[in-house]
Design a protein around this motif. Structure first.
Motif, PDB file in Angstrom:
ATOM      1  N   GLY A 200      15.452  21.086  -1.666  1.00 33.68           N
ATOM      2  CA  GLY A 200      15.576  19.760  -2.278  1.00 33.68           C
ATOM      3  C   GLY A 200      14.233  19.259  -2.788  1.00 33.68           C
ATOM      4  O   GLY A 200      13.259  20.021  -2.915  1.00 33.68           O
ATOM      5  N   ARG A 201      14.174  17.981  -3.103  1.00 35.47           N
ATOM      6  CA  ARG A 201      12.918  17.344  -3.529  1.00 35.47           C
ATOM      7  C   ARG A 201      12.781  16.046  -2.731  1.00 35.47           C
ATOM      8  O   ARG A 201      13.416  15.037  -3.028  1.00 35.47           O
ATOM      9  CB  ARG A 201      12.931  17.060  -5.041  1.00 35.47           C
ATOM     10  N   ASN A 202      11.984  16.110  -1.695  1.00 34.75           N
ATOM     11  CA  ASN A 202      11.784  14.990  -0.778  1.00 34.75           C
ATOM     12  C   ASN A 202      10.671  14.082  -1.322  1.00 34.75           C
ATOM     13  O   ASN A 202       9.552  14.534  -1.553  1.00 34.75           O
ATOM     14  CB  ASN A 202      11.413  15.547   0.602  1.00 34.75           C
ATOM     15  N   PRO A 203      10.931  12.785  -1.511  1.00 38.23           N
ATOM     16  CA  PRO A 203       9.919  11.895  -2.091  1.00 38.23           C
ATOM     17  C   PRO A 203       8.933  11.306  -1.085  1.00 38.23           C
ATOM     18  O   PRO A 203       8.149  10.426  -1.441  1.00 38.23           O
ATOM     19  CB  PRO A 203      10.769  10.793  -2.723  1.00 38.23           C
ATOM     20  N   ALA A 204       8.940  11.792   0.161  1.00 36.03           N
ATOM     21  CA  ALA A 204       8.125  11.168   1.208  1.00 36.03           C
ATOM     22  C   ALA A 204       6.635  11.160   0.870  1.00 36.03           C
ATOM     23  O   ALA A 204       5.961  10.129   0.993  1.00 36.03           O
ATOM     24  CB  ALA A 204       8.360  11.878   2.544  1.00 36.03           C
ATOM     25  N   LEU A 205       6.100  12.312   0.458  1.00 34.91           N
ATOM     26  CA  LEU A 205       4.659  12.383   0.201  1.00 34.91           C
ATOM     27  C   LEU A 205       4.265  11.535  -1.005  1.00 34.91           C
ATOM     28  O   LEU A 205       3.231  10.861  -0.998  1.00 34.91           O
ATOM     29  CB  LEU A 205       4.227  13.844   0.011  1.00 34.91           C
ATOM     30  N   ALA A 206       5.089  11.553  -2.050  1.00 33.55           N
ATOM     31  CA  ALA A 206       4.803  10.726  -3.227  1.00 33.55           C
ATOM     32  C   ALA A 206       4.850   9.247  -2.859  1.00 33.55           C
ATOM     33  O   ALA A 206       4.016   8.456  -3.315  1.00 33.55           O
ATOM     34  CB  ALA A 206       5.800  11.029  -4.337  1.00 33.55           C
ATOM     35  N   MET A 207       5.798   8.875  -2.015  1.00 35.71           N
ATOM     36  CA  MET A 207       5.883   7.496  -1.567  1.00 35.71           C
ATOM     37  C   MET A 207       4.599   7.084  -0.848  1.00 35.71           C
ATOM     38  O   MET A 207       4.026   6.014  -1.110  1.00 35.71           O
ATOM     39  CB  MET A 207       7.083   7.312  -0.643  1.00 35.71           C
ATOM     40  N   CYS A 208       4.117   7.931   0.027  1.00 33.40           N
ATOM     41  CA  CYS A 208       2.888   7.627   0.765  1.00 33.40           C
ATOM     42  C   CYS A 208       1.691   7.522  -0.171  1.00 33.40           C
ATOM     43  O   CYS A 208       0.838   6.635  -0.022  1.00 33.40           O
ATOM     44  CB  CYS A 208       2.638   8.686   1.834  1.00 33.40           C
ATOM     45  N   ARG A 209       1.602   8.421  -1.150  1.00 32.94           N
ATOM     46  CA  ARG A 209       0.474   8.369  -2.089  1.00 32.94           C
ATOM     47  C   ARG A 209       0.529   7.094  -2.941  1.00 32.94           C
ATOM     48  O   ARG A 209      -0.509   6.490  -3.241  1.00 32.94           O
ATOM     49  CB  ARG A 209       0.476   9.605  -2.981  1.00 32.94           C
ATOM     50  N   ILE A 210       1.741   6.687  -3.307  1.00 32.58           N
ATOM     51  CA  ILE A 210       1.877   5.453  -4.087  1.00 32.58           C
ATOM     52  C   ILE A 210       1.459   4.243  -3.254  1.00 32.58           C
ATOM     53  O   ILE A 210       0.741   3.360  -3.739  1.00 32.58           O
ATOM     54  CB  ILE A 210       3.322   5.310  -4.603  1.00 32.58           C
ATOM     55  N   LEU A 211       1.876   4.212  -2.009  1.00 32.62           N
ATOM     56  CA  LEU A 211       1.466   3.105  -1.130  1.00 32.62           C
ATOM     57  C   LEU A 211      -0.046   3.045  -0.993  1.00 32.62           C
ATOM     58  O   LEU A 211      -0.659   1.967  -1.095  1.00 32.62           O
ATOM     59  CB  LEU A 211       2.119   3.264   0.249  1.00 32.62           C
ATOM     60  N   GLN A 212      -0.656   4.184  -0.760  1.00 34.72           N
ATOM     61  CA  GLN A 212      -2.116   4.212  -0.624  1.00 34.72           C
ATOM     62  C   GLN A 212      -2.804   3.843  -1.930  1.00 34.72           C
ATOM     63  O   GLN A 212      -3.789   3.090  -1.946  1.00 34.72           O
ATOM     64  CB  GLN A 212      -2.555   5.611  -0.169  1.00 34.72           C
ATOM     65  N   GLY A 213      -2.282   4.357  -3.031  1.00 39.12           N
ATOM     66  CA  GLY A 213      -2.895   4.086  -4.325  1.00 39.12           C
ATOM     67  C   GLY A 213      -2.790   2.626  -4.733  1.00 39.12           C
ATOM     68  O   GLY A 213      -3.744   2.048  -5.264  1.00 39.12           O
ATOM     69  N   LEU A 214      -1.633   2.021  -4.479  1.00 33.12           N
ATOM     70  CA  LEU A 214      -1.476   0.607  -4.805  1.00 33.12           C
ATOM     71  C   LEU A 214      -2.466  -0.247  -4.026  1.00 33.12           C
ATOM     72  O   LEU A 214      -3.053  -1.193  -4.566  1.00 33.12           O
ATOM     73  CB  LEU A 214      -0.048   0.149  -4.508  1.00 33.12           C
ATOM     74  N   LYS A 215      -2.660   0.085  -2.768  1.00 38.77           N
ATOM     75  CA  LYS A 215      -3.581  -0.695  -1.937  1.00 38.77           C
ATOM     76  C   LYS A 215      -5.010  -0.601  -2.456  1.00 38.77           C
ATOM     77  O   LYS A 215      -5.793  -1.544  -2.322  1.00 38.77           O
ATOM     78  CB  LYS A 215      -3.499  -0.195  -0.485  1.00 38.77           C
ATOM     79  N   ARG A 216      -5.365   0.524  -3.070  1.00 37.54           N
ATOM     80  CA  ARG A 216      -6.732   0.719  -3.564  1.00 37.54           C
ATOM     81  C   ARG A 216      -6.952   0.157  -4.970  1.00 37.54           C
ATOM     82  O   ARG A 216      -8.104   0.033  -5.394  1.00 37.54           O
ATOM     83  CB  ARG A 216      -7.074   2.210  -3.568  1.00 37.54           C
ATOM     84  N   LEU A 217      -5.886  -0.151  -5.682  1.00 36.29           N
ATOM     85  CA  LEU A 217      -6.027  -0.560  -7.082  1.00 36.29           C
ATOM     86  C   LEU A 217      -6.993  -1.731  -7.303  1.00 36.29           C
ATOM     87  O   LEU A 217      -7.791  -1.695  -8.244  1.00 36.29           O
ATOM     88  CB  LEU A 217      -4.663  -0.919  -7.676  1.00 36.29           C
ATOM     89  N   PRO A 218      -6.956  -2.799  -6.492  1.00 35.33           N
ATOM     90  CA  PRO A 218      -7.875  -3.913  -6.756  1.00 35.33           C
ATOM     91  C   PRO A 218      -9.348  -3.501  -6.767  1.00 35.33           C
ATOM     92  O   PRO A 218     -10.144  -4.071  -7.517  1.00 35.33           O
ATOM     93  CB  PRO A 218      -7.578  -4.887  -5.608  1.00 35.33           C
ATOM     94  N   GLN A 219      -9.722  -2.519  -5.942  1.00 38.02           N
ATOM     95  CA  GLN A 219     -11.105  -2.072  -5.908  1.00 38.02           C
ATOM     96  C   GLN A 219     -11.469  -1.223  -7.126  1.00 38.02           C
ATOM     97  O   GLN A 219     -12.646  -1.018  -7.414  1.00 38.02           O
ATOM     98  CB  GLN A 219     -11.377  -1.264  -4.630  1.00 38.02           C
ATOM     99  N   GLN A 220     -10.465  -0.742  -7.835  1.00 41.27           N
ATOM    100  CA  GLN A 220     -10.720   0.129  -8.978  1.00 41.27           C
ATOM    101  C   GLN A 220     -10.743  -0.622 -10.304  1.00 41.27           C
ATOM    102  O   GLN A 220     -11.032  -0.034 -11.346  1.00 41.27           O
ATOM    103  CB  GLN A 220      -9.646   1.221  -9.024  1.00 41.27           C
ATOM    104  N   LEU A 221     -10.449  -1.915 -10.270  1.00 43.09           N
ATOM    105  CA  LEU A 221     -10.449  -2.721 -11.485  1.00 43.09           C
ATOM    106  C   LEU A 221     -11.655  -3.653 -11.480  1.00 43.09           C
ATOM    107  O   LEU A 221     -12.147  -4.042 -10.416  1.00 43.09           O
ATOM    108  CB  LEU A 221      -9.167  -3.541 -11.578  1.00 43.09           C
ATOM    109  N   PRO A 222     -12.159  -4.050 -12.648  1.00 48.08           N
ATOM    110  CA  PRO A 222     -13.314  -4.961 -12.701  1.00 48.08           C
ATOM    111  C   PRO A 222     -12.984  -6.281 -12.018  1.00 48.08           C
ATOM    112  O   PRO A 222     -11.864  -6.781 -12.105  1.00 48.08           O
ATOM    113  CB  PRO A 222     -13.551  -5.147 -14.207  1.00 48.08           C
ATOM    114  N   ASP A 223     -13.967  -6.849 -11.322  1.00 48.11           N
ATOM    115  CA  ASP A 223     -13.727  -8.045 -10.524  1.00 48.11           C
ATOM    116  C   ASP A 223     -14.301  -9.309 -11.159  1.00 48.11           C
ATOM    117  O   ASP A 223     -14.580 -10.294 -10.477  1.00 48.11           O
ATOM    118  CB  ASP A 223     -14.294  -7.867  -9.118  1.00 48.11           C
ATOM    119  N   ASP A 224     -14.502  -9.290 -12.481  1.00 46.47           N
ATOM    120  CA  ASP A 224     -15.096 -10.451 -13.144  1.00 46.47           C
ATOM    121  C   ASP A 224     -14.058 -11.480 -13.564  1.00 46.47           C
ATOM    122  O   ASP A 224     -14.394 -12.477 -14.194  1.00 46.47           O
ATOM    123  CB  ASP A 224     -15.911 -10.017 -14.365  1.00 46.47           C
TER     124      ASP A 224
END
Length: 384
Positions: A200-224
Motif C-alpha cells: 500500500g501507500r501509508n501517509p504516516a511519514l509524509a504527515m509527520c514531515r508536513i507537521l514538522q515543516g509547517l512548524k518551521r515555516l515562520p522561521q524560514q520567512l522574512p520577519d520584517d
C-alpha cells in the motif's frame, strides 16, 4: 409596538439578545428583532439581506454630509453557557460567549439617542453584521448588491477585551488584528494489510514531515512584516484498526500574520511544502481553506478621532505596541473608508472570550455608546 424599545435601557436590550443567541448564518430571529427595534427608533431607512441576515439602520439628516458607519455582530458561538445569570441562554449549546450581544446593545443604545437627536448632516449607519465568527460576514456584506446603499466614508467598531481595565480604550494605527486562515491538508494513499504495508501507500511519514515543516515555516520567512505564526491544531492518521496499514491522513493548522501580503506568502509556502511531501511518497493530496480573515488595518485619522473623543470623555486610553493576535473580519469594512477598530476593556476579572461563563459586563455599555455618539457628532454635527 409603541415606544417599547425606546423605554428599554441598553442592559435590558442586551439581556434579551443574550437569552436567544443564534449561530453564524442562522441569525434569522435576531435580525428580525433588530429590524423591529430600528423601526421603533425611527430609522430613516432599513437595509436587509446584507451578506445573509445582515441589517443596517440608517439615520439620515436633511442636509448632505459624510456617511459614518458603526458595526456590531449578530452571531453567537456553539458553546454551552454555564454563567449563572437570569438572562442565561435559552438555546442549548449556543451562547453569546464573545460579547456580540453587548456590541449589538451598544449600537441599539446609540439608535435610541439618534432617534431623539439625529445627525445634523449626512447619514449615520448602524450595521448589524452576520457570521463574524466564521470570517464570512463582513465580506458578504461588502459584496452584497445592496452595499452601495450604505457604503461608508468613515467606519468604526469596538470589541470588548477581558483582562483590561473596565472602559479602557485601546487603539493602534496600522495593523490592529491579524490575518488568519485555517489550512486542511488531506493525504490519500492506499490502505493495505498491516502485515504487508509494502503493498500500500501509508501517509504516516509524509504527515509527520508536513507537521514538522509547517512548524518551521515562520522561521524560514522574512520577519520584517511583524507576527508570523503557524499553530498545529489537528492531525489524524487512518482508523483504530491494528490489522491495517492506513491509506488516509489529515493535517490541520491555523496560519496567522499581521500583514495580508505575508499571509499570502505563508499560505503559498504551506501549500508548496505539503505538495512536495505528498509527492515524495506518491500520495494524492487535497487542500482546503476555512475561516479566512484578512488583517484589520486602522486608518491614522480614524484612530486620532477615537483618541480625541475618548480623551474628551475622560476614558482611559492605551496605545498598543503590536497588533492583537486574534482575528476579526472588520478588515473588510475598514478598507471601505477611513476605518478603525478599537478594543474596550471589560475588566481585569472578566472571564476570557469564548469561556462558557463569559458574560459581557453591562457597565461597558455606556462608555461604548458615549464614545460612538461623540464620533457621530464629530463628523455629522448635532447636540453633544
Amino acid at each position: 409596538m409603541g415606544d417599547r424599545f425606546m423605554s428599554l435601557d441598553p442592559a435590558e436590550i442586551r439581556h434579551r439578545l443574550h437569552a436567544e443567541p443564534e449561530l453564524s448564518g442562522q441569525e434569522v430571529a435576531t435580525s428580525r428583532r433588530i429590524v423591529e427595534w430600528l423601526e421603533e427608533a425611527g430609522a430613516t431607512r432599513i437595509v436587509t439581506s446584507l451578506g445573509g441576515h445582515g441589517v443596517a439602520g440608517v439615520f439620515a439628516a436633511e442636509r448632505p454630509g459624510p456617511r459614518v458607519m458603526f458595526r456590531a455582530e449578530l452571531d453567537a458561538l456553539p458553546i454551552g453557557e454555564t454563567a449563572e445569570v437570569a438572562w442565561r441562554s435559552k438555546c442549548e449549546h449556543v451562547a453569546h460567549s464573545c460579547g456580540h450581544d453587548g456590541h449589538m446593545a451598544t449600537l441599539l443604545g446609540l439608535a435610541q439617542r439618534l432617534s431623539k437627536n439625529p445627525p445634523a448632516y449626512g447619514e449615520t449607519v448602524l450595521l448589524f453584521q452576520p457570521s463574524e465568527e466564521t470570517g464570512r460576514g463582513a465580506r458578504g456584506v461588502v459584496e452584497s448588491s445592496r452595499f452601495e446603499e450604505i457604503a461608508p466614508d468613515h467606519v468604526f467598531a469596538l470589541h470588548n477585551l477581558p483582562g483590561e481595565p473596565l472602559g479602557e480604550v485601546s487603539v493602534r494605527s496600522g495593523a490592529f488584528t491579524c490575518a488568519s486562515r485555517g489550512l486542511i491538508v488531506r493525504l490519500n494513499g492506499l490502505c493495505t494489510h498491516a502485515a504487508h504495508p509494502e503493498q500500500g501507500r501509508n501517509p504516516a511519514l509524509a504527515m509527520c514531515r508536513i507537521l514538522q515543516g509547517l512548524k518551521r515555516l515562520p522561521q524560514q520567512l522574512p520577519d520584517d512584516q511583524g507576527l508570523v505564526m503557524v499553530t498545529l491544531i489537528h492531525a489524524r492518521l487512518g482508523e483504530v484498526a491494528f490489522g491495517t496499514s492506513p491509506g488516509q491522513a489529515e493535517v490541520m493548522a491555523t496560519l496567522r500574520t499581521e500583514d495580508d501580503a505575508m499571509m499570502r506568502a505563508l499560505a503559498e509556502a504551506a501549500v508548496s511544502l505539503a505538495r512536495v511531501e505528498a509527492e515524495e511518497d506518491d500520495l494524492g493530496i487535497e487542500i482546503d481553506w476555512c475561516d479566512v480573515f484578512q488583517a484589520t488595518h486602522n486608518h491614522p485619522r480614524a484612530v486620532e478621532a477615537i483618541r480625541e473623543e475618548a480623551n474628551a470623555l475622560a476614558l482611559p486610553l492605551r496605545e498598543l505596541s503590536a497588533a492583537h493576535r486574534w482575528s476579526e473580519d472588520f478588515g473588510w469594512l475598514a478598507a471601505q473608508g477611513e476605518g478603525a477598530l478599537l478594543t474596550l476593556g471589560s475588566g481585569e476579572q472578566c472571564r476570557p472570550l469564548h469561556h462558557p461563563s463569559y458574560d459581557f459586563p453591562d457597565a461597558m455599555l455606556t462608555p461604548g455608546i458615549d464614545l460612538f455618539e461623540r464620533l457621530v457628532r464629530r463628523y455629522q454635527g448635532g447636540a453633544r
